[in-house]
Design an enzyme around this catalytic site. Sequence first.
Site, PDB file in Angstrom:
ATOM      1  CG  MET A 111     -13.402  -7.013   3.546  1.00  0.00           C
ATOM      2  SD  MET A 111     -11.859  -7.565   2.779  1.00  0.00           S
ATOM      3  CE  MET A 111     -10.789  -7.660   4.228  1.00  0.00           C
ATOM      4  NE  ARG A 125      -4.189  -1.958   1.904  1.00  0.00           N
ATOM      5  CZ  ARG A 125      -5.153  -1.979   0.994  1.00  0.00           C
ATOM      6  NH1 ARG A 125      -5.209  -1.005   0.099  1.00  0.00           N
ATOM      7  NH2 ARG A 125      -6.042  -2.951   0.928  1.00  0.00           N
ATOM      8  CG  ASN A 136     -11.257   4.153  -5.279  1.00  0.00           C
ATOM      9  OD1 ASN A 136     -11.693   4.192  -6.411  1.00  0.00           O
ATOM     10  ND2 ASN A 136     -11.985   3.790  -4.253  1.00  0.00           N
ATOM     11  NE  ARG A 156      -7.270  -8.137  -0.162  1.00  0.00           N
ATOM     12  CZ  ARG A 156      -6.803  -7.396   0.850  1.00  0.00           C
ATOM     13  NH1 ARG A 156      -7.591  -6.541   1.454  1.00  0.00           N
ATOM     14  NH2 ARG A 156      -5.558  -7.498   1.225  1.00  0.00           N
ATOM     15  CB  ILE A 187     -12.960  -7.412  -3.414  1.00  0.00           C
ATOM     16  CG1 ILE A 187     -12.650  -6.681  -2.106  1.00  0.00           C
ATOM     17  CG2 ILE A 187     -11.888  -8.432  -3.770  1.00  0.00           C
ATOM     18  CD1 ILE A 187     -12.695  -7.585  -0.884  1.00  0.00           C
ATOM     19  CG  ASP A 188     -13.298  -2.425  -1.678  1.00  0.00           C
ATOM     20  OD1 ASP A 188     -12.305  -1.707  -1.452  1.00  0.00           O
ATOM     21  OD2 ASP A 188     -13.510  -3.498  -1.086  1.00  0.00           O
ATOM     22  NE  ARG A 203     -27.280 -19.464  18.342  1.00  0.00           N
ATOM     23  CZ  ARG A 203     -26.189 -20.179  18.592  1.00  0.00           C
ATOM     24  NH1 ARG A 203     -25.401 -20.574  17.579  1.00  0.00           N
ATOM     25  NH2 ARG A 203     -25.866 -20.532  19.827  1.00  0.00           N
TER      26      ARG A 203
END
Length: 366
Positions: free
Chosen positions: A187, A81, A121, A292, A144-145, A180
Site C-alpha cells: 500500500m 471515510r 491527508n 493496516r 501507513i502511507d 522464482r
Amino acid sequence: MNSRRGSVTRKFGILTSGGDCPGLNAAIRGVCRAAQGRYGMTIVGFSDGFRGIIEENARVLGPNDFSDILTRGGTILGTSREKPFKSDVGSMDDIVGEKVGAVKATYRKLGLDCLVVLGGNGTNTTGYRFAQEGLNVIGLPKTIDNDIVGTDQAFGFHSALSVCSEAIDRLHTTAQSHHRVMVIELMGRKAGWLALYAGVAGGGDVILIPEIPYDIKAVARHLEARTRSDRPFSIVVVAEGALSIKEAEMDKRERKKHRAENGPSVGYRVAREIQDETGMETRATVLGYVQRGGIPSASDRVFATSLGTAAADLLARGDYGRMVALRSGELGSVDLSVPAGRVRYVPRDHYMIDTALAVGACMGIG
Ligand code: F6P
C-alpha cells in the site's frame, strides 16, 4: 497523579477518520490521559469519523475508555471515510451544506472548545476546512502511507513497515526454493514511502515507486544479471501507485482504460510483464489490509503517545488550527493549511533512494 494545570480548553471532541492503522488507540490514549489527568478537560468521543459528529453519535469519555488500549490495533472510536465537504454529486451542493451545517451545529450544541481529528491527508484537509468555517481544530498525522506534508513521519507507518518487512522475509525463502521472481504489492496510495522503506528493510532486488516511473526492460536486465551471477531468484517490491513510463505519459482516461484491460493490480501487471520479458517463473502477492492490522510497533506506541500528549498541550494553550508534527527530529506543530490538499511524495534526491541503489537494488530505471 499529575498536578492539575490551567487550560484554555475546557471541553473538546475527538474523532478518528480515514484508513485505520496501529497506533490510533495509543494516540487517543495520549491525548485523553494528558487532557484529563493534567488539565482536567472534558472529552467527547465521536464514532466513525466525521459521520459521528454529523449524526451526533457521541459519548463522554472517561478513564475507563482509554485505559488498556495502548497496544490495541484499530480505533476504539471506529472510523469512516465520510468527507463532509464532498458529496457524490458535487462539491458544494445542498447535501454538502447540510453535512457541514450538521457538524457545526453539533460542535456548538455540545459546547465544544475544539475538535481533535486523527487522520491522514483527507482528514487534516477537512479539519482545515472546518477551521476556515470558524471551528477550533487540532490534527494528528495518522497514516501507513507516511504521505502527510508538514511532518517527517505519521504514526502507523512504522507498524506497517514491520508487517511488510516480515512478509518480504517470508517471500525470500519461497523465492529461493523455487528459483522464482516474487513480486509483492504494498500500500501507500500515491506515494512510495512504504514500498521504498520496506524494500530496503527486506532486501528487495527491485523497488518500484510512483515517483520513479519504471522501464520494464531495465527491470528485466537487472533480474537476468542476477540469474547470470548465480542468483536465480529475486524479490520485486512494488508500491500500489507505481507506474510504467508508458502509463505515466497517459492521461487519466487512458490510464483507466489501460487498467481495465490489464487488471487493477500493479503487482500482477508487473509480474506478467516480467514473465513476458524474461521467461522467468514469476508470482505476485498483494499484501493488502494486513498492512493496516494488528498491534502497534513499540516505535509507533511511543510516537503516537507523544503526538497525543503534544496535542493536549496545544489544547491547553488554545493553540488551535494546527497539526502536531515531527520536524527534524523534534515534536512541534504546523498550521493546518500546510498538509491541506497536498501529498508528501518521495523526493528523487531522498537519501533512502540512494541507499537502495547503493546496496544494488534496481529502482526501475538505468
Ligand atoms: O490510506 C491508507 C490506505 O491503506 C492506502 O494505503 C490504501 O490505498 C487505502 O487506504 C485503501 O482504502 P480503503 O481502506 O478505503 O480500501
